[in-house]
Design an enzyme around this catalytic site. Sequence first.
Site, PDB file in Angstrom:
ATOM      1  N   ASP A  60       0.892  -1.218   0.111  1.00 34.78           N
ATOM      2  CA  ASP A  60      -0.062  -0.221  -0.129  1.00 34.78           C
ATOM      3  C   ASP A  60       0.841   1.473   0.061  1.00 34.78           C
ATOM      4  O   ASP A  60       0.372   2.408  -0.294  1.00 34.78           O
ATOM      5  CB  ASP A  60      -0.967  -0.182   1.368  1.00 34.78           C
ATOM      6  CG  ASP A  60      -0.286   0.011   2.570  1.00 34.78           C
ATOM      7  OD1 ASP A  60       0.767  -1.002   2.831  1.00 34.78           O
ATOM      8  OD2 ASP A  60      -0.430   0.949   3.507  1.00 34.78           O
TER       9      ASP A  60
ATOM     10  N   TYR B 136      10.922   5.431   0.011  1.00 38.65           N
ATOM     11  CA  TYR B 136      10.289   3.820   0.257  1.00 38.65           C
ATOM     12  C   TYR B 136       9.340   3.435  -0.833  1.00 38.65           C
ATOM     13  O   TYR B 136       9.463   2.488  -1.322  1.00 38.65           O
ATOM     14  CB  TYR B 136      10.302   3.587   1.616  1.00 38.65           C
ATOM     15  CG  TYR B 136       9.682   2.041   1.989  1.00 38.65           C
ATOM     16  CD1 TYR B 136      10.534   1.080   2.161  1.00 38.65           C
ATOM     17  CD2 TYR B 136       8.318   1.906   2.393  1.00 38.65           C
ATOM     18  CE1 TYR B 136      10.137  -0.243   2.285  1.00 38.65           C
ATOM     19  CE2 TYR B 136       8.130   0.332   2.355  1.00 38.65           C
ATOM     20  CZ  TYR B 136       8.799  -0.368   2.530  1.00 38.65           C
ATOM     21  OH  TYR B 136       8.481  -1.912   2.848  1.00 38.65           O
TER      22      TYR B 136
ATOM     23  N   LYS C 238       8.867   0.625  -3.950  1.00 36.23           N
ATOM     24  CA  LYS C 238       7.891  -0.100  -3.920  1.00 36.23           C
ATOM     25  C   LYS C 238       7.279   0.120  -5.568  1.00 36.23           C
ATOM     26  O   LYS C 238       7.151  -1.023  -6.209  1.00 36.23           O
ATOM     27  CB  LYS C 238       6.886  -0.106  -2.958  1.00 36.23           C
ATOM     28  CG  LYS C 238       7.591  -0.324  -1.630  1.00 36.23           C
ATOM     29  CD  LYS C 238       7.816  -2.002  -1.410  1.00 36.23           C
ATOM     30  CE  LYS C 238       8.262  -2.339  -0.038  1.00 36.23           C
ATOM     31  NZ  LYS C 238       8.452  -3.925  -0.160  1.00 36.23           N
TER      32      LYS C 238
ATOM     33  N   TRP D 209      -0.260  -4.135   5.948  1.00 34.17           N
ATOM     34  CA  TRP D 209      -0.504  -4.549   7.351  1.00 34.17           C
ATOM     35  C   TRP D 209      -0.355  -6.055   7.674  1.00 34.17           C
ATOM     36  O   TRP D 209      -1.235  -6.798   8.198  1.00 34.17           O
ATOM     37  CB  TRP D 209      -1.963  -4.141   7.748  1.00 34.17           C
ATOM     38  CG  TRP D 209      -1.919  -2.601   8.005  1.00 34.17           C
ATOM     39  CD1 TRP D 209      -1.414  -1.664   7.285  1.00 34.17           C
ATOM     40  CD2 TRP D 209      -2.956  -2.000   8.789  1.00 34.17           C
ATOM     41  NE1 TRP D 209      -1.920  -0.591   7.339  1.00 34.17           N
ATOM     42  CE2 TRP D 209      -2.882  -0.490   8.261  1.00 34.17           C
ATOM     43  CE3 TRP D 209      -3.745  -2.227   9.640  1.00 34.17           C
ATOM     44  CZ2 TRP D 209      -3.563   0.428   9.065  1.00 34.17           C
ATOM     45  CZ3 TRP D 209      -4.548  -1.187  10.370  1.00 34.17           C
ATOM     46  CH2 TRP D 209      -4.560   0.127   9.939  1.00 34.17           C
TER      47      TRP D 209
END
Length: 194
Positions: free
Chosen positions: A11, A33, A37, A57
Amino acid sequence: NNITLVHVSSDYVFDGTQVPHKEDEPFSPLSVYGESKAGGDIAASMAPKHYIMRTSWVVGKGKNFVKTMKELAEKGVEPKVVNDQLGRLTFTEDLAGAIHLVVENGAPYGTYNITNDGPVVSWADIAKIVYEKTGHNPESVTGVPTEQYYKGQKGIAPRPLKSELDLTKIKSTGFEPRDWQEALADYLEELNNQ
């Protein structure tokens, strides 16, 4: 070599403003970061046969948020936990199950969001549930905004405040993610039996 590539994404490629995040949402990372991704997603998408499995998560066998909260509860710690980041837990066995299903069933190549199903909550909400389910007072957990939690800390990659991923596409393959509350109860029971 005609190999199918499975790439696990995050996400963090989004800024958290458009929820639920759909697979075709344009990248809008908040940090280097997140940019890395997104770069990984772009590289993976160059493989002719690819599955990009976007998740968030994640909770598995190693160090993770749920284990940490259980340990803090057992030590009598009254933690401050972020209450303005919203999403759903993803248990590794459910993530692996989704990957297995799309590969084995030959689902159309592309990107799939995968988290556990159920209500969208905050990290503080999850911490309170962990405290309660392990026999401790959930009121021991104090919710605080992200800005306050990280005040004075350097090197923290900002994460999207809203991480809800749309699960419509993965469900269309026949995969039905468990409710994260059910998965959390099973996980805590497993931890208690170790």
